[in-house]
Scaffold this motif. Structure first.
Motif, PDB file in Angstrom:
ATOM      1  N   THR A  31       3.189   5.001  -0.498  1.00  0.00           N
ATOM      2  CA  THR A  31       3.412   4.321  -1.770  1.00  0.00           C
ATOM      3  C   THR A  31       2.586   4.986  -2.870  1.00  0.00           C
ATOM      4  O   THR A  31       1.458   5.419  -2.642  1.00  0.00           O
TER       5      THR A  31
ATOM      6  N   LYS B  59       8.731  -1.807  -1.031  1.00  0.00           N
ATOM      7  CA  LYS B  59       8.083  -0.516  -1.294  1.00  0.00           C
ATOM      8  C   LYS B  59       8.769   0.240  -2.438  1.00  0.00           C
ATOM      9  O   LYS B  59       8.094   0.698  -3.365  1.00  0.00           O
TER      10      LYS B  59
ATOM     11  N   GLN C 151       7.883  -1.426  -5.776  1.00  0.00           N
ATOM     12  CA  GLN C 151       6.525  -1.108  -6.205  1.00  0.00           C
ATOM     13  C   GLN C 151       6.449   0.333  -6.706  1.00  0.00           C
ATOM     14  O   GLN C 151       5.810   0.613  -7.723  1.00  0.00           O
ATOM     15  N   ASP C 152       7.113   1.257  -6.017  1.00  0.00           N
ATOM     16  CA  ASP C 152       7.123   2.652  -6.459  1.00  0.00           C
ATOM     17  C   ASP C 152       7.809   2.803  -7.821  1.00  0.00           C
ATOM     18  O   ASP C 152       7.388   3.626  -8.639  1.00  0.00           O
TER      19      ASP C 152
END
Length: 149
Positions: free
Chosen positions: A33, A110, A113-114
């Motif tokens: 991440t 994920k 968030q990225d």
């Protein structure tokens, strides 16, 4: 030394974004991440460069209560600004590539968030490029354009 060309910087962003997007299509599942710390770090660098540009410009123009600036120091600051603009464009492209890659995966944690961290980092890189261009502009010697007498 010639001033940085904004077209070249935009080209770097696009090339690095495409390269990153292409690589992430194959390897995104094994990439960790993105760290959120890239955003404040880049913004701090941008503030430092903008402030340095402001101070340098005041010293070049010999405003009251400022010391004259050494010409070699100005040349070094101009080189720093130019390098920062190019590196900021490269990293901005990398972060943009991350965002473009995860756009269709936003329903997962994920990738979401990225996308947020990559988008924030991209914006921070654009601000860093602007600060670098400002510092580069502040390092110019004032005077009449060559066409005037």
């Amino acid at each position: 030394m010639k001033p940085s060309n904004p077209g070249v910087l935009v080209g770097l962003v696009v090339v690095f974004a495409l390269l990153t997007w292409g690589l992430l299509r194959q390897f995104y599942s094994v990439v960790p991440t993105l760290p959120w710390t890239a955003i404040p770090t880049t913004l701090l660098l941008a503030v430092g460069e903008a402030y340095t540009g402001w101070l340098t410009r005041a010293r070049i123009l010999r405003r009251p209560n400022t010391k004259p600036v050494e010409p070699l120091a100005v040349a070094r600051l101009a080189a720093l600004a130019k390098a920062t603009a190019y590196v900021g464009a490269a990293f901005g492209g990398i972060f943009a590539g991350f965002v473009v890659r995860v756009l269709d995966l936003l329903d997962l944690d994920k990738p979401r968030q990225d996308a947020l961290v990559g988008g924030g980092s991209f914006v921070a890189c654009v601000i860093l490029i602007c600060a670098a261009l400002f510092l580069e502009h502040c390092c110019r010697v004032p005077g009449k354009p060559s066409g005037e007498t």
